[in-house]
Design an enzyme around this catalytic site. Structure first.
Site, PDB file in Angstrom:
ATOM      1  NE  ARG A  35      31.227 -48.817 -39.423  1.00  0.00           N
ATOM      2  CZ  ARG A  35      32.121 -48.216 -39.102  1.00  0.00           C
ATOM      3  NH1 ARG A  35      31.901 -46.967 -38.709  1.00  0.00           N
ATOM      4  NH2 ARG A  35      33.524 -47.618 -39.453  1.00  0.00           N
ATOM      5  CE  LYS A 198      50.953 -38.061 -49.067  1.00  0.00           C
ATOM      6  NZ  LYS A 198      50.236 -36.890 -48.197  1.00  0.00           N
ATOM      7  N   GLY A 354      42.843 -50.132 -44.891  1.00  0.00           N
ATOM      8  CA  GLY A 354      43.388 -49.614 -45.767  1.00  0.00           C
ATOM      9  C   GLY A 354      42.298 -49.277 -46.299  1.00  0.00           C
ATOM     10  N   GLY A 377      41.518 -47.499 -39.363  1.00  0.00           N
ATOM     11  CA  GLY A 377      42.799 -46.998 -38.161  1.00  0.00           C
ATOM     12  C   GLY A 377      43.347 -48.749 -37.008  1.00  0.00           C
TER      13      GLY A 377
END
Ligand code: AMP
Length: 396
Positions: A35, A198, A354, A377
């Site tokens: 990062r 999910k 993801g 996110g």
């Protein structure tokens, strides 16, 4: 609109919101500097243009006030190494010392402020706190995509103090450009690969994609909710019974919108959720009781790969199996290779939002796709079509 390439930084003090939320070991050494390294082009652009740089970031989730293990002082030397010059440090992100350090900062110099989240006002988006941060510089750059979906002081609220001097850094620019290349300017055939555990966490993105793409490949744990919704026997695979109707609705919408949905024909199943489990191959619609789907089988790999390699635009969100376990990584690895092959043939490919990001990294293919998103996110919300406050604050 002003951007980092057309702005004159000479003589300016430039506040850059970076994402230096890096992992540290027990001795406070940076164990993964990705990062920090990723923000170097934006920092260098300002320095080379004659500006001074004031870096702001968060690190971890401190409760209230200073906590040594979350201090950004631990990453000063790694930052110096990556930028190739000394970095000054302000042990408090606001207050007298920070003001003095920023006032004395000369063109070409870099100052790093202490962890913004030592103040709860950072995450609450406090206006006075934002104003104090803003007073340290005269230009604002947001280059932290991972927090762009949060209306925090340093990511969003601060922007209003720089009505004519705010812009994105190179990292955010590339994230915005990549999503736009897929969802706004995507060249057909456009294929989305949606996997992960999910259905419930992927409904909004699936509904959004139904209006944008030609094919949706569904893999991972969520495939079994779809298979069961269509009357299949899925053994003890992960199924969200509350979402069977949602799955049927998505399939019906796809049908009416002419979107081709690909579900895995066959499944590699296990008799327990473990890499050491016994393994058996089943048709996805007839998995024996007590066996659970862990990965897609060879027939599915073949048809998914062919769809991917014939696509011109690809979005990949979520693994198609439990790729963390070696015995169930094959499907996800094959998808990663297919996405890399498609890229080589000229497709635009975006991996983001993801665990698929972890997957392309695991299989060392991240430099063989067009873009790997840095914001988990944030990317998911962006792909869901939501307005991200950190992006809106610059665009306004
Ligand atoms: P996501 O964060 O939504 O991309 O979900 C990623 C997680 O889904 C990973 O940790 C995978 O191990 C998990 N996953 C993928 N396939 C399956 C499966 N068939 N059964 C259970 N979990 C799965």
């Amino acid at each position: 609109m002003k951007n980092i390439d057309n702005y004159t930084f000479s003589g300016k003090k430039v506040l850059i919101r970076v994402d230096f939320n890096v992992p540290l070991d027990g001795n406070f050494n940076v164990t993964d500097n990705t990062r920090i390294a990723a923000s170097v082009p934006t920092i260098k652009k300002v320095l080379n243009g004659g500006g001074a740089v004031i870096l702001m970031s968060h690190l971890g989730r401190p409760k209230v006030g200073f906590e040594n293990k979350f201090s950004l002082k631990h990453i000063v030397s790694e930052t110096e190494k990556l930028i190739g010059q000394p970095v000054k440090f302000a042990p408090d992100c606001i207050g007298k010392e920070a003001v003095e350090l920023s006032e004395n900062l000369k063109p070409g110099e870099v100052l790093l402020l202490e962890n913004l989240r030592f103040y709860p006002q950072e995450t609450s988006g406090d206006i006075d706190f934002s104003k104090k941060l803003a007073s340290l510089g005269n230009v604002y750059i947001n280059d932290a995509f991972g927090t762009a979906h949060r209306a925090h002081a340093s990511t969003t609220i601060i922007a209003q103090f720089f009505p004519n001097d705010k812009m994105f850094g190179y990292l955010i620019e590339k994230e915005i450009f990549s999503v736009s290349k897929v969802l706004k300017e995507g060249v057909s055939p456009i294929t989305a690969i949606v996997g992960g555990a999910k259905v419930s966490s992927k409904i909004i993105i699936l509904e959004q994609l139904l209006n944008k793409v030609n094919n949706i490949i569904i893999g991972g744990g969520m495939a079994y909710t779809f298979a069961k919704a269509m009357g299949g026997n899925v053994g003890s695979s992960l199924v969200e019974t509350d979402f069977l109707q949602t799955a049927r609705d998505i399939l019906a919408q796809a049908n009416s919108k002419n979107v081709n949905i690909l579900l895995p024909e066959d499944t590699v199943a296990a008799d327990q959720f473990s890499n050491e489990a016994n393994i058996q191959l089943f048709d996805t619609n007839s998995i024996a009781d007590s066996w659970m789907g862990m990965d897609i089988g060879n027939k599915a790999i073949k048809s998914f790969t062919s769809c991917i390699e014939n696509s011109k635009t690809i979005l990949w969100n979520g693994p198609v199996g439990v790729f963390e376990m070696e015995n169930f990584e094959n499907g996800t690895k094959a998808i990663a290779i297919a996405v890399a092959n498609a890229t080589q043939k000229g497709a635009f490919t975006l991996v983001g939002g993801g665990d698929s990001v972890a997957a392309v990294n695991k299989f060392k293919l991240s430099d063989k796709v067009s873009h790997v998103s840095t914001g988990g996110g944030a990317m998911l919300e962006y792909l869901e079509g939501k307005e991200l406050p950190g992006i809106a604050a610059i665009m306004e």
